[in-house]
Design a protein around this motif. Structure first.
Motif, mmCIF file in Angstrom:
data_model
loop_
_atom_site.group_PDB
_atom_site.id
_atom_site.type_symbol
_atom_site.label_atom_id
_atom_site.label_comp_id
_atom_site.label_asym_id
_atom_site.label_seq_id
_atom_site.Cartn_x
_atom_site.Cartn_y
_atom_site.Cartn_z
ATOM 1 N N GLY A 132 0.813 -1.209 0.000
ATOM 2 C CA GLY A 132 0.000 0.000 0.000
ATOM 3 C C GLY A 132 0.849 1.262 0.000
ATOM 4 N N ARG A 133 1.869 1.271 0.832
ATOM 5 C CA ARG A 133 2.764 2.441 0.878
ATOM 6 C C ARG A 133 3.441 2.655 -0.475
ATOM 7 N NH1 ARG A 133 5.282 1.134 5.196
ATOM 8 N NH2 ARG A 133 7.341 0.590 4.439
ATOM 9 N N TRP A 134 3.895 1.568 -1.108
ATOM 10 C CA TRP A 134 4.501 1.675 -2.446
ATOM 11 C C TRP A 134 3.492 2.247 -3.451
ATOM 12 C CZ3 TRP A 134 2.970 -0.582 -6.991
ATOM 13 C CH2 TRP A 134 3.830 -0.418 -8.085
ATOM 14 N N ALA A 135 2.255 1.771 -3.374
ATOM 15 C CA ALA A 135 1.226 2.224 -4.318
ATOM 16 C C ALA A 135 0.991 3.732 -4.209
ATOM 17 C CB ALA A 135 -0.081 1.472 -4.079
ATOM 18 N N PHE A 136 1.047 4.253 -2.995
ATOM 19 C CA PHE A 136 0.844 5.690 -2.808
ATOM 20 C C PHE A 136 2.102 6.490 -3.109
ATOM 21 C CE2 PHE A 136 -2.360 4.124 0.461
ATOM 22 C CZ PHE A 136 -3.454 4.345 -0.366
ATOM 23 N N GLU A 137 3.227 6.092 -2.524
ATOM 24 C CA GLU A 137 4.446 6.899 -2.591
ATOM 25 C C GLU A 137 5.203 6.772 -3.899
ATOM 26 O OE1 GLU A 137 6.666 5.740 0.872
ATOM 27 O OE2 GLU A 137 5.156 6.550 2.252
ATOM 28 N N GLU A 138 5.255 5.578 -4.457
ATOM 29 C CA GLU A 138 6.039 5.371 -5.679
ATOM 30 C C GLU A 138 5.185 5.410 -6.944
ATOM 31 O OE1 GLU A 138 9.359 5.294 -5.544
ATOM 32 O OE2 GLU A 138 9.127 5.545 -3.375
ATOM 33 N N LEU A 139 4.066 4.691 -6.920
ATOM 34 C CA LEU A 139 3.221 4.657 -8.111
ATOM 35 C C LEU A 139 2.370 5.920 -8.214
ATOM 36 C CD1 LEU A 139 2.315 3.142 -10.608
ATOM 37 C CD2 LEU A 139 0.684 1.874 -9.180
ATOM 38 N N GLY A 140 1.877 6.403 -7.075
ATOM 39 C CA GLY A 140 1.101 7.638 -7.081
ATOM 40 C C GLY A 140 -0.409 7.464 -7.071
ATOM 41 N N LEU A 141 -0.889 6.286 -6.655
ATOM 42 C CA LEU A 141 -2.337 6.088 -6.577
ATOM 43 C C LEU A 141 -2.945 6.990 -5.501
ATOM 44 C CD1 LEU A 141 -2.736 2.202 -6.866
ATOM 45 C CD2 LEU A 141 -2.869 3.924 -8.677
ATOM 46 N N HIS A 142 -4.229 7.265 -5.648
ATOM 47 C CA HIS A 142 -4.977 8.051 -4.664
ATOM 48 C C HIS A 142 -5.734 7.145 -3.689
ATOM 49 C CE1 HIS A 142 -7.701 10.934 -2.863
ATOM 50 N NE2 HIS A 142 -8.722 10.188 -3.250
ATOM 51 N N ARG A 143 -6.247 6.005 -4.195
ATOM 52 C CA ARG A 143 -7.099 5.131 -3.381
ATOM 53 C C ARG A 143 -6.735 3.680 -3.657
ATOM 54 N NH1 ARG A 143 -12.347 4.762 -1.053
ATOM 55 N NH2 ARG A 143 -13.449 2.858 -1.645
ATOM 56 N N VAL A 144 -6.582 2.896 -2.593
ATOM 57 C CA VAL A 144 -6.330 1.456 -2.718
ATOM 58 C C VAL A 144 -7.368 0.754 -1.859
ATOM 59 C CG1 VAL A 144 -4.695 -0.415 -2.301
ATOM 60 C CG2 VAL A 144 -3.866 1.799 -3.120
ATOM 61 N N ARG A 145 -7.972 -0.292 -2.415
ATOM 62 C CA ARG A 145 -9.030 -1.006 -1.710
ATOM 63 C C ARG A 145 -8.672 -2.480 -1.551
ATOM 64 N NH1 ARG A 145 -10.327 -0.215 -6.801
ATOM 65 N NH2 ARG A 145 -10.921 -2.040 -8.033
ATOM 66 N N ILE A 146 -9.363 -3.101 -0.619
ATOM 67 C CA ILE A 146 -9.308 -4.547 -0.420
ATOM 68 C C ILE A 146 -10.750 -5.006 -0.279
ATOM 69 C CG2 ILE A 146 -8.640 -6.425 1.145
ATOM 70 C CD1 ILE A 146 -6.267 -4.672 2.044
ATOM 71 N N THR A 147 -11.125 -6.046 -1.003
ATOM 72 C CA THR A 147 -12.437 -6.649 -0.830
ATOM 73 C C THR A 147 -12.254 -8.112 -0.469
ATOM 74 O OG1 THR A 147 -12.690 -7.238 -3.158
ATOM 75 C CG2 THR A 147 -13.521 -5.080 -2.489
ATOM 76 N N HIS A 148 -13.168 -8.627 0.354
ATOM 77 C CA HIS A 148 -13.105 -10.034 0.735
ATOM 78 C C HIS A 148 -14.482 -10.472 1.195
ATOM 79 C CE1 HIS A 148 -13.440 -9.239 5.039
ATOM 80 N NE2 HIS A 148 -12.693 -8.180 4.798
ATOM 81 N N SER A 149 -14.739 -11.762 1.111
ATOM 82 C CA SER A 149 -16.006 -12.309 1.583
ATOM 83 C C SER A 149 -16.167 -12.017 3.071
ATOM 84 C CB SER A 149 -16.043 -13.817 1.348
ATOM 85 O OG SER A 149 -17.147 -14.387 2.012
ATOM 86 N N VAL A 150 -17.387 -11.701 3.469
ATOM 87 C CA VAL A 150 -17.643 -11.488 4.894
ATOM 88 C C VAL A 150 -17.437 -12.787 5.677
ATOM 89 C CG1 VAL A 150 -19.206 -9.541 4.510
ATOM 90 C CG2 VAL A 150 -20.143 -11.861 4.685
#
Length: 193
Positions: A132-150
């Motif tokens: 997640g940190r890489w996605a924000f700091e290096e790639l530059g994404l604004h939003r990262v999500r995780i979905t999973h079965s309840v």
């Protein structure tokens, strides 16, 4: 005339990055997949928990080697960033990555699994935090999500442990072998503390 909104992550950004490796607590590493990791993919396709929660399919070793090549091509095509979870220099015991990338809109979804020999060591929370940190700091994404079965509380513990807030439940969102599952939606924003 309405001016277009610029892409959050400019085209070519992911392709222009070298896929990094990351050291995690407990001697684990996140690193690019290698053809020699194919046995982990074949094992994942036979593991009942991984198959159930991740919709992974059985594959031969040759198909698994080809899948490693797909991981690399998806990086080059800016579709996904997939890492092997491995104890030091040993073969992979898991997978983590960001798929469903929308670089124009600045979002993606973290996915993960661990083989039995990788479970119970507390690896996935720090792995998820690091990706997640890489996605924000290096790639530059604004939003990262995780979905999973309840019905998958272990995945919920990973998401919340890595700081992904529970935003809600998506009803009947994913078809598993045993029927439709409601899914939790967790997310982090680049601006979150």
């Amino acid at each position: 005339m309405i001016e277009s909104i610029p892409a959050v992550v400019p085209p070519g950004r992911l392709r222009g990055l070298t896929q990094p490796s990351f050291e995690l607590p407990g001697g684990l590493r996140l690193r690019p997949w290698e053809p020699s990791d194919a046995p982990a993919l074949t094992a994942a396709g036979l593991d009942p928990d991984i198959v159930h929660w991740n919709r992974t399919v059985p594959m031969t070793e040759a198909e698994a080697v080809a899948k490693v090549a797909v991981f690399r091509s998806r990086w080059q095509n800016e579709q996904a960033a997939i890492w092997a979870v491995a104890p030091g220099d040993a073969p992979a015991v898991g997978l983590i990555g960001i798929g469903d990338l929308d670089l124009t809109g600045g979002s993606g979804e973290i996915l993960y699994w661990l083989l039995p020999e990788g479970r119970g060591k507390g690896a996935m929370v720090p792995a998820t935090e690091r990706v997640g940190r890489w996605a924000f700091e290096e790639l530059g994404l604004h939003r990262v999500r995780i979905t999973h079965s309840v019905a998958n509380p272990a995945s919920c513990r990973v998401a919340t442990g890595a700081g992904f807030l529970l935003e809600g439940t998506m009803r009947g969102a994913l078809l598993h072998a045993d029927g439709w599952h409601d899914e939790h939606l967790h997310a982090r924003l680049r601006t979150d503390a």
